[in-house]
Design an enzyme around this catalytic site. Structure first.
Site, PDB file in Angstrom:
ATOM      1  N   LEU A 151       0.837  -1.207   0.000  1.00 50.53           N
ATOM      2  CA  LEU A 151       0.000   0.000   0.000  1.00 50.53           C
ATOM      3  C   LEU A 151       0.871   1.256   0.000  1.00 50.53           C
ATOM      4  CD1 LEU A 151       0.099   1.457   3.016  1.00 50.53           C
ATOM      5  CD2 LEU A 151      -1.532  -0.302   3.597  1.00 50.53           C
ATOM      6  N   ASN A 208      10.100  -1.885  -4.432  1.00 51.28           N
ATOM      7  CA  ASN A 208      10.442  -0.529  -3.986  1.00 51.28           C
ATOM      8  C   ASN A 208      11.709  -0.020  -4.661  1.00 51.28           C
ATOM      9  OD1 ASN A 208       8.228  -0.169  -2.441  1.00 51.28           O
ATOM     10  ND2 ASN A 208       9.256  -0.229  -0.453  1.00 51.28           N
ATOM     11  N   GLY A 254      11.702  15.638  -9.901  1.00 52.02           N
ATOM     12  CA  GLY A 254      11.475  16.524  -8.760  1.00 52.02           C
ATOM     13  C   GLY A 254      12.540  16.381  -7.697  1.00 52.02           C
ATOM     14  N   GLY A 258      11.142  10.306  -0.864  1.00 52.26           N
ATOM     15  CA  GLY A 258      11.314  10.428   0.585  1.00 52.26           C
ATOM     16  C   GLY A 258      10.460   9.360   1.221  1.00 52.26           C
ATOM     17  N   CYS A 261       9.997   4.316   3.387  1.00 51.00           N
ATOM     18  CA  CYS A 261      10.258   3.007   2.758  1.00 51.00           C
ATOM     19  C   CYS A 261      11.385   2.974   1.723  1.00 51.00           C
ATOM     20  CB  CYS A 261       8.977   2.485   2.129  1.00 51.00           C
ATOM     21  SG  CYS A 261       7.723   2.097   3.371  1.00 51.00           S
ATOM     22  N   ARG A 329       8.827  11.381   7.771  1.00 50.80           N
ATOM     23  CA  ARG A 329       9.987  10.477   7.732  1.00 50.80           C
ATOM     24  C   ARG A 329      10.695  10.617   6.381  1.00 50.80           C
ATOM     25  NH1 ARG A 329       7.253   4.965  10.010  1.00 50.80           N
ATOM     26  NH2 ARG A 329       5.497   5.737   8.776  1.00 50.80           N
TER      27      ARG A 329
HETATM   28  N1  LIG Z   1       4.237   3.137   5.624  1.00 50.65           N
HETATM   29  C1  LIG Z   1       4.077   2.602   4.426  1.00 50.65           C
HETATM   30  O1  LIG Z   1       3.642   3.236   3.479  1.00 50.65           O
HETATM   31  C2  LIG Z   1       4.427   1.153   4.194  1.00 50.65           C
HETATM   32  C3  LIG Z   1       4.006   0.509   3.023  1.00 50.65           C
HETATM   33  C4  LIG Z   1       4.332  -0.828   2.850  1.00 50.65           C
HETATM   34  C5  LIG Z   1       5.091  -1.494   3.803  1.00 50.65           C
HETATM   35  N2  LIG Z   1       5.514  -0.832   4.909  1.00 50.65           N
HETATM   36  C6  LIG Z   1       6.270  -1.562   5.917  1.00 50.65           C
HETATM   37  O2  LIG Z   1       5.346  -1.930   6.934  1.00 50.65           O
HETATM   38  C7  LIG Z   1       5.971  -1.827   8.223  1.00 50.65           C
HETATM   39  C8  LIG Z   1       5.186  -0.890   9.118  1.00 50.65           C
HETATM   40  O3  LIG Z   1       5.208   0.396   8.545  1.00 50.65           O
HETATM   41  P1  LIG Z   1       4.490   1.645   9.249  1.00 50.65           P
HETATM   42  O4  LIG Z   1       4.846   2.836   8.452  1.00 50.65           O
HETATM   43  O5  LIG Z   1       3.066   1.324   9.499  1.00 50.65           O
HETATM   44  O6  LIG Z   1       5.282   1.620  10.654  1.00 50.65           O
HETATM   45  P2  LIG Z   1       5.284   2.646  11.908  1.00 50.65           P
HETATM   46  O7  LIG Z   1       6.673   2.648  12.409  1.00 50.65           O
HETATM   47  O8  LIG Z   1       4.628   3.928  11.536  1.00 50.65           O
HETATM   48  O9  LIG Z   1       4.335   1.927  12.977  1.00 50.65           O
HETATM   49  C9  LIG Z   1       4.714   0.756  13.628  1.00 50.65           C
HETATM   50  C10 LIG Z   1       4.036   0.672  14.987  1.00 50.65           C
HETATM   51  O10 LIG Z   1       4.505  -0.530  15.636  1.00 50.65           O
HETATM   52  C11 LIG Z   1       4.571  -0.280  17.029  1.00 50.65           C
HETATM   53  N3  LIG Z   1       5.436  -1.300  17.650  1.00 50.65           N
HETATM   54  C12 LIG Z   1       6.792  -1.420  17.601  1.00 50.65           C
HETATM   55  N4  LIG Z   1       7.198  -2.512  18.286  1.00 50.65           N
HETATM   56  C13 LIG Z   1       6.076  -3.111  18.785  1.00 50.65           C
HETATM   57  C14 LIG Z   1       5.838  -4.281  19.557  1.00 50.65           C
HETATM   58  N5  LIG Z   1       6.845  -5.057  19.949  1.00 50.65           N
HETATM   59  N6  LIG Z   1       4.571  -4.591  19.895  1.00 50.65           N
HETATM   60  C15 LIG Z   1       3.533  -3.799  19.501  1.00 50.65           C
HETATM   61  N7  LIG Z   1       3.704  -2.678  18.753  1.00 50.65           N
HETATM   62  C16 LIG Z   1       4.948  -2.340  18.388  1.00 50.65           C
HETATM   63  C17 LIG Z   1       5.106   1.139  17.114  1.00 50.65           C
HETATM   64  O11 LIG Z   1       4.806   1.724  18.360  1.00 50.65           O
HETATM   65  C18 LIG Z   1       4.378   1.812  15.933  1.00 50.65           C
HETATM   66  O12 LIG Z   1       3.178   2.431  16.362  1.00 50.65           O
HETATM   67  C19 LIG Z   1       7.413  -1.410   7.959  1.00 50.65           C
HETATM   68  O13 LIG Z   1       8.218  -2.551   7.883  1.00 50.65           O
HETATM   69  C20 LIG Z   1       7.339  -0.743   6.606  1.00 50.65           C
HETATM   70  O14 LIG Z   1       8.553  -0.813   5.903  1.00 50.65           O
HETATM   71  C21 LIG Z   1       5.181   0.465   5.147  1.00 50.65           C
END
Ligand SMILES: NC(=O)c1ccc[n+]([C@@H]2O[C@H](COP(=O)([O-])OP(=O)(O)OC[C@H]3O[C@@H](n4cnc5c(N)ncnc54)[C@H](O)[C@@H]3O)[C@@H](O)[C@H]2O)c1
Length: 431
Positions: A151, A208, A254, A258, A261, A329
């Site tokens: 996503l 990615n 551009g 950022g 990911c 981020r």
């Molecule tokens: N953000 C994106 O657009 C996106 C898209 C695809 C994949 N991803 C991947 O998905 C994963 C999550 O991304 P995100 O942006 O949602 O992460 P994020 O860091 O914004 O949120 C992660 C949450 O996990 C919680 N957490 C950490 N350790 C924990 C534990 N032991 N128990 C319970 N909660 C815990 C943190 O407090 C935080 O609220 C990453 O690996 C990222 O690379 C992100």
């Protein structure tokens, strides 16, 4: 079927509310107490389009529960790990949160539980988790799956309801697991790619890295356009007419990529390549080009202001790493603000969703409540995020309130002839 979600960031919360809306009983655990308190009250503590409305609906349905500690009273059938995997030392993914989640899960695993890795994790992680559970809960059969997420922030709910593919890596294929996943993803009309753990993990990184490569590629072409006098937006538009390139190709020149990911995933692949001896020079060049793009943008601003920007006021339009999110981020705006301030400029900024959150990272910035307020009295406007509302600005009226009508556009949002016709000095990328 009941589902446990570990981590309520953009990914975990999207899945939590989406699955709750589908009628699954969902329990969300996050170690961040403030986040959980806010979610219990129906407030999403970050901005993601449509997420708060979806959360309210899930709360009304009564299918979602939030836990700020690992003290759940029921054991879900499926766990989905969505914790952050930030860039760690030497570019490797930092698995601290992921390993913490695995350990916390141990007392909450029922026999035949399915544990899904949705976090982006390096190759070998699912295998490592499988070995971990075999030693920690030897009396239970636990099925670890690698099911990376694709996503995009800014449209996470949209992508949840309409995914383009679902990739599932298994260690030991089982009919029961396949059926459970097909039930969980019951609404998805897209292809399901069933594969092994490592291949699934690599599909995420490769996707990615490929998108980031397209961005650095077009930024490289933008540099060539500037040196010979061509227009990169026309080059990209014509390239996209080729089916092999595709109309949705990431060819917007551009400020570069950022967000949380692309950069960390490229770094993770580079460090994996270095460990294994695989050739990663192309990825290093992608990363290098991305860094360079921000420096080139800063030079465009200083150049437009005659070289010395000491005491000049610069209005930053847009702070988030992309529109429809307030995520800072790896947002290019931060490095740009830091550089401008270190060169002696005063920075005023406006972003429709970030607001005062920027002060935690850039305390010297004056936060404004509109694009016009930020631009008022400024020597230069620098556009960093392509929020739609900036396109509605009347540059004719704005010319009267700025100190000098200079716009440096990091996202090629405006018609250069139109702005020149209105008396603006308009500088963009590769045009
Ligand atoms: N953000 C994106 O657009 C996106 C898209 C695809 C994949 N991803 C991947 O998905 C994963 C999550 O991304 P995100 O942006 O949602 O992460 P994020 O860091 O914004 O949120 C992660 C949450 O996990 C919680 N957490 C950490 N350790 C924990 C534990 N032991 N128990 C319970 N909660 C815990 C943190 O407090 C935080 O609220 C990453 O690996 C990222 O690379 C992100």
């Amino acid at each position: 079927m009941t589902v446990g979600i570990v981590g309520a960031g953009p990914v975990g919360l999207t899945y939590a509310v989406g699955l709750a809306k589908k009628g699954f009983g969902v329990q969300v655990v996050d170690i961040d107490k403030n986040k959980i308190n806010s979610l219990r009250g129906g407030k999403v503590p970050f901005y993601e389009k449509g997420l708060e409305e979806a959360l309210s609906q899930a709360i009304i349905l009564g299918t979602i529960a939030f836990w700020d500690q690992w003290n759940l009273d029921t054991l879900p059938d499926i766990w989905i790990i969505c914790v952050g995997t930030p860039e760690g030392k030497d570019g490797r993914a930092d698995l601290r949160f992921y390993k913490g989640a695995l350990s916390s899960l141990v007392p909450f695993l029922k026999n035949q539980a399915i544990v899904i890795n949705k976090s982006t994790v390096p190759l070998g992680t699912a295998q490592m988790a499988d070995a971990f559970f075999k030693t920690q809960v030897p009396d239970k059969k636990i099925f670890v799956l690698s099911n990376p997420e694709f996503l995009a922030q800014g449209k996470s709910m949209e992508d949840f309801w309409d995914p383009q593919r679902i990739v599932i890596g298994q260690g030991h294929p089982e009919e029961f697991v396949r059926k459970s996943l097909e039930e969980i993803y019951g609404w998805a009309k897209c292809p399901f790619v069933w594969t092994d753990w490592n291949t699934a993990e690599l599909i995420k990184y490769a996707s990615n890295a490929y998108l980031a490569t397209q961005i650095s590629f077009i930024n490289s072409i933008a540099g060539i356009c500037e040196s010979i006098g061509a227009d990169v937006t026309e080059v990209a538009a014509a390239m996209k007419l080729d089916d092999r390139i595709g109309k949705k190709a990431f060819l917007g020149a551009g400020l570069g990529y950022g967000g949380s990911c692309f950069s960390k995933d490229i770094q993770s692949l580079i460090s994996l390549g270095k460990e294994t001896g695989a050739a990663v020079e192309l990825l290093e060049a992608v990363d290098h080009m991305n860094d360079k793009q921000i420096r080139r943008f800063i030079s465009k601003i200083t150049g437009a202001l005659g070289g010395d920007i000491t005491g000049k006021t610069i209005a930053i339009w847009g702070l988030a790493f992309k529109p429809h999110t307030d995520d800072l981020r790896s947002a290019p705006s931060i490095e740009i603000i830091d550089s401008l301030e270190s060169l002696g400029a005063k920075v005023r900024a406006y972003d429709p969703k970030v607001g005062e959150k920027i002060l935690a990272r850039c305390p010297g910035v004056r936060v404004c409540s509109s694009a016009g307020e930020a631009a008022s009295g400024a020597d230069c406007i620098a556009l960093c995020t392509q929020w739609e509302e900036f396109r509605d600005v009347s540059f004719e009226e704005l010319a009267a309130s700025v100190r000098s009508p200079i716009l440096v556009d990091g996202r090629n949002q405006f018609d250069k002839e139109l702005l020149a016709g209105l008396g603006w000095k308009y500088i963009s990328i590769g045009r």
